[in-house]
Design an enzyme around this catalytic site. Structure first.
Site, PDB file in Angstrom:
ATOM      1  N   SER A 200       0.869  -1.179   0.000  1.00  0.00           N
ATOM      2  CA  SER A 200       0.000   0.000   0.000  1.00  0.00           C
ATOM      3  C   SER A 200       0.902   1.224   0.000  1.00  0.00           C
ATOM      4  O   SER A 200       1.557   1.511   1.010  1.00  0.00           O
ATOM      5  CB  SER A 200      -0.867   0.032   1.259  1.00  0.00           C
TER       6      SER A 200
ATOM      7  N   LYS B 137      -7.251   1.696  -2.345  1.00  0.00           N
ATOM      8  CA  LYS B 137      -6.774   1.255  -1.029  1.00  0.00           C
ATOM      9  C   LYS B 137      -6.840   2.405  -0.007  1.00  0.00           C
ATOM     10  O   LYS B 137      -7.192   2.196   1.159  1.00  0.00           O
ATOM     11  CB  LYS B 137      -5.342   0.718  -1.148  1.00  0.00           C
TER      12      LYS B 137
ATOM     13  N   LYS C 273       0.870   5.611   8.229  1.00  0.00           N
ATOM     14  CA  LYS C 273       1.448   5.785   6.879  1.00  0.00           C
ATOM     15  C   LYS C 273       0.347   5.915   5.838  1.00  0.00           C
ATOM     16  O   LYS C 273       0.376   6.812   4.982  1.00  0.00           O
ATOM     17  CB  LYS C 273       2.355   4.575   6.612  1.00  0.00           C
TER      18      LYS C 273
HETATM   19  P1  NAD Z   1       5.755  -5.942   7.395  1.00  0.00           P
HETATM   20  O1  NAD Z   1       6.528  -4.806   7.957  1.00  0.00           O
HETATM   21  O2  NAD Z   1       5.382  -7.087   8.272  1.00  0.00           O
HETATM   22  O3  NAD Z   1       6.540  -6.558   6.127  1.00  0.00           O
HETATM   23  C1  NAD Z   1       7.336  -5.800   5.255  1.00  0.00           C
HETATM   24  C2  NAD Z   1       8.531  -6.661   4.860  1.00  0.00           C
HETATM   25  O4  NAD Z   1       9.316  -5.927   3.921  1.00  0.00           O
HETATM   26  C3  NAD Z   1       9.425  -7.017   6.046  1.00  0.00           C
HETATM   27  O5  NAD Z   1       9.686  -8.405   6.070  1.00  0.00           O
HETATM   28  C4  NAD Z   1      10.716  -6.226   5.740  1.00  0.00           C
HETATM   29  O6  NAD Z   1      11.886  -6.863   6.225  1.00  0.00           O
HETATM   30  C5  NAD Z   1      10.685  -6.165   4.236  1.00  0.00           C
HETATM   31  N1  NAD Z   1      11.505  -5.094   3.677  1.00  0.00           N
HETATM   32  C6  NAD Z   1      11.552  -3.797   4.071  1.00  0.00           C
HETATM   33  N2  NAD Z   1      12.451  -3.140   3.309  1.00  0.00           N
HETATM   34  C7  NAD Z   1      12.958  -4.039   2.438  1.00  0.00           C
HETATM   35  C8  NAD Z   1      13.940  -3.962   1.400  1.00  0.00           C
HETATM   36  N3  NAD Z   1      14.568  -2.826   1.129  1.00  0.00           N
HETATM   37  N4  NAD Z   1      14.215  -5.097   0.709  1.00  0.00           N
HETATM   38  C9  NAD Z   1      13.588  -6.252   0.976  1.00  0.00           C
HETATM   39  N5  NAD Z   1      12.647  -6.394   1.963  1.00  0.00           N
HETATM   40  C10 NAD Z   1      12.360  -5.296   2.673  1.00  0.00           C
HETATM   41  O7  NAD Z   1       4.470  -5.289   6.732  1.00  0.00           O
HETATM   42  P2  NAD Z   1       3.109  -6.031   6.300  1.00  0.00           P
HETATM   43  O8  NAD Z   1       2.148  -5.937   7.422  1.00  0.00           O
HETATM   44  O9  NAD Z   1       3.435  -7.332   5.673  1.00  0.00           O
HETATM   45  O10 NAD Z   1       2.603  -4.991   5.192  1.00  0.00           O
HETATM   46  C11 NAD Z   1       3.172  -4.929   3.874  1.00  0.00           C
HETATM   47  C12 NAD Z   1       2.324  -3.969   3.044  1.00  0.00           C
HETATM   48  O11 NAD Z   1       0.981  -4.468   2.986  1.00  0.00           O
HETATM   49  C13 NAD Z   1       2.219  -2.559   3.656  1.00  0.00           C
HETATM   50  O12 NAD Z   1       2.189  -1.599   2.626  1.00  0.00           O
HETATM   51  C14 NAD Z   1       0.908  -2.600   4.400  1.00  0.00           C
HETATM   52  O13 NAD Z   1       0.340  -1.305   4.533  1.00  0.00           O
HETATM   53  C15 NAD Z   1       0.085  -3.496   3.488  1.00  0.00           C
HETATM   54  N6  NAD Z   1      -1.018  -4.210   4.136  1.00  0.00           N
HETATM   55  C16 NAD Z   1      -0.866  -4.804   5.356  1.00  0.00           C
HETATM   56  C17 NAD Z   1      -1.946  -5.463   5.953  1.00  0.00           C
HETATM   57  C18 NAD Z   1      -1.818  -6.098   7.313  1.00  0.00           C
HETATM   58  O14 NAD Z   1      -2.873  -6.428   7.900  1.00  0.00           O
HETATM   59  N7  NAD Z   1      -0.630  -6.301   7.855  1.00  0.00           N
HETATM   60  C19 NAD Z   1      -3.166  -5.535   5.291  1.00  0.00           C
HETATM   61  C20 NAD Z   1      -3.304  -4.971   4.041  1.00  0.00           C
HETATM   62  C21 NAD Z   1      -2.206  -4.302   3.467  1.00  0.00           C
END
Ligand code: NAD
Length: 298
Positions: A97, A172, A240
């Protein structure tokens, strides 16, 4: 021949999404800056990539699931990024997102190398990521969407093409405004009922089938009653999204008064050290105002 999929970003959402692709028989090359989830996926049969560039060089389709716009820009356009390793024709599906404008900027930059991009953020949270029943909102051209639709349907129960690149993330943002305001309304109401001496669990049971019932109420109220604020979706990620909503709103001359208020409530929780809590933990802001805790009674 089946397409090879690169998957970058194996956090709360990305890891179960990648697992579902493996279960469905796809061959994956994965990358994250954190080692543990990479190891977990390798045990399930994925190959570990050394960098986003390496992942792209081995893939026909690259999926990214990263926190926010700067992370996606770095992974795609930065040093050792996807753009450096991609063959012409590669499809990049960013499922993070991020700001709609950032999605458009990234799509324009990769287009020069013959990479086609879709922005395809998701709704549904960790439980639906695990079940493969996310709602996926897609921006991009129809031909590219058709090429990856089957893959999206492994991770989601619906994948809807909304319009051009950026419209997935615009959708979104609308979703995130509605969810945030719902959680705030639920919190305010349940704090009132509790402080007035009414059992919040009974209030929830009584109203969930009526007009006030919602997916948010059913997902968050049971967790509040258990005082379980383990994420899920972290408050800092919702901050965010709401910041991206305000930037986007101001960019097109749309004031967002309700979004601003809930953003400041979430920000107050962040200052209080609760940025890692699930966004259902927003109720703690209202509880502090009224000096009461909403929890299961007896
Ligand atoms: P998270 O922080 O658990 O996962 C993000 C991952 O990206 C982590 O494993 C991190 O190590 C990795 N990362 C960060 N920088 C990186 C880089 N430079 N290279 C490689 N990997 C890297 O976050 P999440 O909860 O999985 O959310 C991911 C996305 O999905 C976000 O944009 C969030 O807003 C969206 N989202 C989350 C949810 C939820 O319920 N958690 C629901 C819908 C959408």
């Amino acid at each position: 021949m089946q397409k090879k999929i690169g998957f970058i970003g194996l956090g709360i959402m990305g890891k179960p999404m990648a697992k579902n692709l493996i279960k469905a028989g796809y061959s994956l090359v994965v990358y994250d800056i954190v080692e543990d989830p990479v190891k977990e996926l390798v045990e399930l049969g994925a190959e570990a990539g050394e960098s986003p560039k390496d992942v792209a060089s081995k893939s026909d389709i690259v999926i990214t699931m990263l926190p926010n716009s700067p992370h996606v820009k770095e992974v795609v356009l930065g040093e050792n990024g996807v753009i450096e390793g991609a063959k012409e024709g590669l499809i990049l599906v960013d499922m993070s997102s991020i700001a709609p404008i950032a999605a458009q900027e990234i799509a324009a930059a990769v287009k020069e190398k013959g990479i086609r991009m879709l922005d395809a953020p998701v709704s549904g949270g960790e439980p639906k990521a695990i079940d493969g029943t996310l709602s996926i909102m897609v921006g991009g051209d129809e031909e590219t969407f058709k090429e990856v639709e089957d893959i999206l349907k492994v991770m989601g129960s619906s994948a809807v093409l909304i319009g051009d690149v950026g419209s997935g993330n615009m959708t979104k943002l609308a979703n995130q405004i509605i969810v945030a305001l719902n959680i705030a309304a639920m919190s305010e109401a349940m704090v009132l009922a509790t402080k007035a001496g009414v059992d919040p669990e009974k209030v929830y049971q009584a109203i969930r089938g009526g007009l006030a019932g919602s997916t948010v109420l059913d997902a968050k109220m049971p967790l509040v009653l258990e005082r379980n604020f383990k994420p899920g979706f972290r408050i800092e990620l919702h901050i965010k999204d709401l910041m991206n909503a305000l930037d986007t709103g101001h960019g097109v001359d749309v004031p967002l008064p309700l979004t601003t208020q809930v953003l400041e409530m979430m920000y107050a929780l962040k200052v209080d050290g609760k940025q890692g809590d699930d966004h259902g933990g927003l109720i703690q802001f209202f509880e502090k105002l009224a000096n009461v805790e909403v929890k299961r009674q007896n």
